[in-house]
Design an enzyme around this catalytic site. Structure first.
Site, PDB file in Angstrom:
ATOM      1  N   LYS A  44     -26.094  33.758 -13.531  1.00 19.92           N
ATOM      2  CA  LYS A  44     -25.639  35.073 -13.095  1.00 19.92           C
ATOM      3  C   LYS A  44     -24.511  35.647 -13.957  1.00 19.92           C
ATOM      4  O   LYS A  44     -24.482  36.832 -14.207  1.00 19.92           O
ATOM      5  CB  LYS A  44     -25.198  34.990 -11.638  1.00 19.92           C
ATOM      6  CG  LYS A  44     -26.389  34.693 -10.721  1.00 19.92           C
ATOM      7  CD  LYS A  44     -26.197  35.202  -9.330  1.00 19.92           C
ATOM      8  CE  LYS A  44     -25.348  34.258  -8.510  1.00 19.92           C
ATOM      9  NZ  LYS A  44     -25.526  34.498  -7.070  1.00 19.92           N
TER      10      LYS A  44
ATOM     11  N   GLU B 173     -20.372  30.695  -5.826  1.00 19.43           N
ATOM     12  CA  GLU B 173     -20.329  31.528  -7.042  1.00 19.43           C
ATOM     13  C   GLU B 173     -20.084  32.991  -6.689  1.00 19.43           C
ATOM     14  O   GLU B 173     -19.460  33.720  -7.458  1.00 19.43           O
ATOM     15  CB  GLU B 173     -21.623  31.341  -7.856  1.00 19.43           C
ATOM     16  CG  GLU B 173     -21.673  29.962  -8.516  1.00 19.43           C
ATOM     17  CD  GLU B 173     -22.973  29.701  -9.268  1.00 19.43           C
ATOM     18  OE1 GLU B 173     -23.465  30.603  -9.950  1.00 19.43           O
ATOM     19  OE2 GLU B 173     -23.479  28.558  -9.173  1.00 19.43           O
TER      20      GLU B 173
ATOM     21  N   HIS C 261     -16.287  35.908  -7.300  1.00 14.39           N
ATOM     22  CA  HIS C 261     -16.170  37.305  -7.748  1.00 14.39           C
ATOM     23  C   HIS C 261     -15.198  38.111  -6.889  1.00 14.39           C
ATOM     24  O   HIS C 261     -14.890  39.255  -7.225  1.00 14.39           O
ATOM     25  CB  HIS C 261     -17.541  38.003  -7.682  1.00 14.39           C
ATOM     26  CG  HIS C 261     -18.520  37.524  -8.712  1.00 14.39           C
ATOM     27  ND1 HIS C 261     -18.568  38.042  -9.992  1.00 14.39           N
ATOM     28  CD2 HIS C 261     -19.485  36.591  -8.649  1.00 14.39           C
ATOM     29  CE1 HIS C 261     -19.528  37.431 -10.659  1.00 14.39           C
ATOM     30  NE2 HIS C 261     -20.100  36.545  -9.883  1.00 14.39           N
TER      31      HIS C 261
HETATM   32  P1  NAD Z   1     -27.376  24.712  -3.747  1.00 16.82           P
HETATM   33  O1  NAD Z   1     -25.911  24.484  -3.655  1.00 16.82           O
HETATM   34  O2  NAD Z   1     -28.110  25.031  -2.481  1.00 16.82           O
HETATM   35  O3  NAD Z   1     -28.092  23.436  -4.398  1.00 16.82           O
HETATM   36  C1  NAD Z   1     -27.702  22.880  -5.603  1.00 16.82           C
HETATM   37  C2  NAD Z   1     -28.547  21.635  -5.887  1.00 16.82           C
HETATM   38  O4  NAD Z   1     -28.202  21.142  -7.178  1.00 16.82           O
HETATM   39  C3  NAD Z   1     -28.344  20.487  -4.921  1.00 16.82           C
HETATM   40  O5  NAD Z   1     -29.599  19.917  -4.590  1.00 16.82           O
HETATM   41  C4  NAD Z   1     -27.534  19.460  -5.717  1.00 16.82           C
HETATM   42  O6  NAD Z   1     -27.778  18.138  -5.327  1.00 16.82           O
HETATM   43  C5  NAD Z   1     -28.060  19.741  -7.116  1.00 16.82           C
HETATM   44  N1  NAD Z   1     -27.149  19.291  -8.172  1.00 16.82           N
HETATM   45  C6  NAD Z   1     -25.817  19.536  -8.290  1.00 16.82           C
HETATM   46  N2  NAD Z   1     -25.325  18.931  -9.387  1.00 16.82           N
HETATM   47  C7  NAD Z   1     -26.363  18.257  -9.968  1.00 16.82           C
HETATM   48  C8  NAD Z   1     -26.498  17.409 -11.104  1.00 16.82           C
HETATM   49  N3  NAD Z   1     -25.455  17.142 -11.885  1.00 16.82           N
HETATM   50  N4  NAD Z   1     -27.732  16.901 -11.383  1.00 16.82           N
HETATM   51  C9  NAD Z   1     -28.798  17.173 -10.599  1.00 16.82           C
HETATM   52  N5  NAD Z   1     -28.727  17.964  -9.521  1.00 16.82           N
HETATM   53  C10 NAD Z   1     -27.526  18.489  -9.190  1.00 16.82           C
HETATM   54  O7  NAD Z   1     -27.639  25.844  -4.861  1.00 16.82           O
HETATM   55  P2  NAD Z   1     -28.415  27.245  -4.688  1.00 16.82           P
HETATM   56  O8  NAD Z   1     -27.666  28.069  -3.689  1.00 16.82           O
HETATM   57  O9  NAD Z   1     -29.853  26.966  -4.503  1.00 16.82           O
HETATM   58  O10 NAD Z   1     -28.164  27.952  -6.112  1.00 16.82           O
HETATM   59  C11 NAD Z   1     -28.594  27.434  -7.364  1.00 16.82           C
HETATM   60  C12 NAD Z   1     -28.182  28.397  -8.477  1.00 16.82           C
HETATM   61  O11 NAD Z   1     -28.977  29.579  -8.438  1.00 16.82           O
HETATM   62  C13 NAD Z   1     -26.726  28.875  -8.402  1.00 16.82           C
HETATM   63  O12 NAD Z   1     -26.120  28.737  -9.656  1.00 16.82           O
HETATM   64  C14 NAD Z   1     -26.854  30.336  -8.035  1.00 16.82           C
HETATM   65  O13 NAD Z   1     -25.810  31.140  -8.530  1.00 16.82           O
HETATM   66  C15 NAD Z   1     -28.168  30.705  -8.678  1.00 16.82           C
HETATM   67  N6  NAD Z   1     -28.738  31.936  -8.078  1.00 16.82           N
HETATM   68  C16 NAD Z   1     -29.159  32.942  -8.910  1.00 16.82           C
HETATM   69  C17 NAD Z   1     -29.671  34.109  -8.395  1.00 16.82           C
HETATM   70  C18 NAD Z   1     -30.153  35.210  -9.299  1.00 16.82           C
HETATM   71  O14 NAD Z   1     -30.671  36.217  -8.803  1.00 16.82           O
HETATM   72  N7  NAD Z   1     -30.048  35.117 -10.598  1.00 16.82           N
HETATM   73  C19 NAD Z   1     -29.759  34.266  -7.000  1.00 16.82           C
HETATM   74  C20 NAD Z   1     -29.380  33.220  -6.187  1.00 16.82           C
HETATM   75  C21 NAD Z   1     -28.858  32.056  -6.736  1.00 16.82           C
END
Ligand code: NAD
Length: 328
Positions: free
Chosen positions: A121, A191, A195
């Site tokens: 993002k 995240e 902001h």
């Molecule tokens: P979350 O916190 O629900 O899950 C994160 C996962 O990553 C967990 O399963 C955790 O165990 C795993 N993880 C953490 N560190 C790790 C490592 N070193 N190795 C392996 N696995 C690891 O996350 P989420 O809410 O699903 O979000 C994921 C990402 O997607 C975020 O960075 C978020 O900003 C991004 N996102 C982007 C958009 C977009 O439109 N571009 C929208 C929503 C979320």
């Protein structure tokens, strides 16, 4: 139709689990590898979404999935070394802000070749990946960055809508997100908090879950975000659509109600060749969830990435540069 694309999903939180459920409905892609912080699961024949989700919820990691799970504190490196995967979606938290670029470097150094897609993002996070352009090309990795909803689907829509104009005045992205509870998307919410005025990525990362819950209590679960550092700006600038300062991103996130507080939309204002000033508006359906609008495009771009890779086209791409392909 040939063999399905072998897909890996790194990170099994809110988005990762949605990915598994989506892939269950696709015949052109097969989920073969999943990693979370404490382990991984790999099965070339395919992984079942319900089994993965149940194991993750009951035991804290997909590494405990009977037969195919492996507990590991370096699950991503283990998959790189052991799994046959055509493309990975990196549904990982970008905490710290360098995490995704570090993971990309890990892939580059591992010798693995294939397609990587992320839903990054922040502008500063995408800039770090831009610095890896040559390394990715040399490593024969096709990397599509910022391919979620915003950036991603909405940025691509803006790039397409811009075609009606000879001059772009501004591009305004406004998103509405509704989730039933913040714990389902911990990284996304942290995240977003980064902001808010008075916060940054490090501060948000250091917050305990209790501190996040206390902050959300004060606002009745609502986060109001304005003038966010969102990579839609640099992506549209790189695509030649407009200067990054003409792109603004903001939104409202309700962490206590799956109903969207406002409709997600992008407005593209410009002047046509006849001198008329007008605005195109692209509005997402209110019933489509954040997960649907992030994971759908991510797999669409992964499919495009596979086509580019097969043609020997490597390096970094953005969602405004190539079209996502629909995955059946
Ligand atoms: P979350 O916190 O629900 O899950 C994160 C996962 O990553 C967990 O399963 C955790 O165990 C795993 N993880 C953490 N560190 C790790 C490592 N070193 N190795 C392996 N696995 C690891 O996350 P989420 O809410 O699903 O979000 C994921 C990402 O997607 C975020 O960075 C978020 O900003 C991004 N996102 C982007 C958009 C977009 O439109 N571009 C929208 C929503 C979320």
């Amino acid at each position: 139709m040939g063999e399905p694309i072998r897909v890996g999903v790194l990170g099994f939180g809110g988005l990762g689990q949605a990915c598994a459920r989506i892939l269950q409905l696709k015949s052109e892609m097969r989920l073969v590898a999943v990693a979370d912080k404490k382990g991984y699961a790999y099965n070339p024949e395919g992984l079942n979404a319900d089994d993965l989700i149940a194991t993750y919820h009951n035991q804290g990691s997909v590494g405990y999935l009977p037969g195919v799970g492996v507990a590991s504190s370096q699950s991503i490196a283990d998959l790189m070394a052991n799994a046959k995967v055509d493309g990975y979606f990196l549904a990982l938290p970008n905490l710290p802000n360098t995490f995704m670029a570090d993971t990309a470097r890990q892939f580059i150094h591992s010798g693995w070749q294939g397609v990587l897609v992320d839903a990054l993002k922040r502008t500063s996070a995408v800039e770090q990946l831009l610095n890896l352009q040559e390394d990715l090309q040399k490593a024969r990795i096709t990397y599509l960055t910022g391919c979620g909803a915003t950036p991603g689907l909405l940025t691509a829509a803006a790039a397409l809508a811009a075609q009606s104009f000879t001059e772009i005045h501004n591009i305004k992205i406004t998103f509405g997100v509704g989730i039933a509870n913040w714990e389902a998307y911990r990284a996304t919410i942290r995240e977003d908090i980064a902001h808010l005025p008075g916060f940054d990525v490090e501060k948000a990362r250091a917050m305990t879950d209790e501190e996040v819950a206390a902050l959300l209590d004060k606002t009745n679960g609502i986060l109001t975000l304005e003038n966010m550092e969102h990579a839609d700006d640099i992506i549209l600038e790189l695509a030649g659509v407009c200067h990054r300062s003409q792109v603004t991103v903001g939104g409202i996130v309700d962490t206590r109600n799956p109903k969207k507080p406002i409709s997600t939309n992008v407005k593209i204002t410009g002047r046509t060749f006849e001198g008329k000033i007008s605005t195109h508006t692209f509005i997402l359906g209110d019933e489509t969830s954040m997960a649907a609008n992030v994971c759908g495009p991510a797999f669409g771009y992964l499919k495009t990435g596979i086509k580019l890779h097969q043609r020997g086209i490597y390096g970094l791409f953005t969602p405004a540069e190539v079209m996502p392909s629909f995955v059946r």
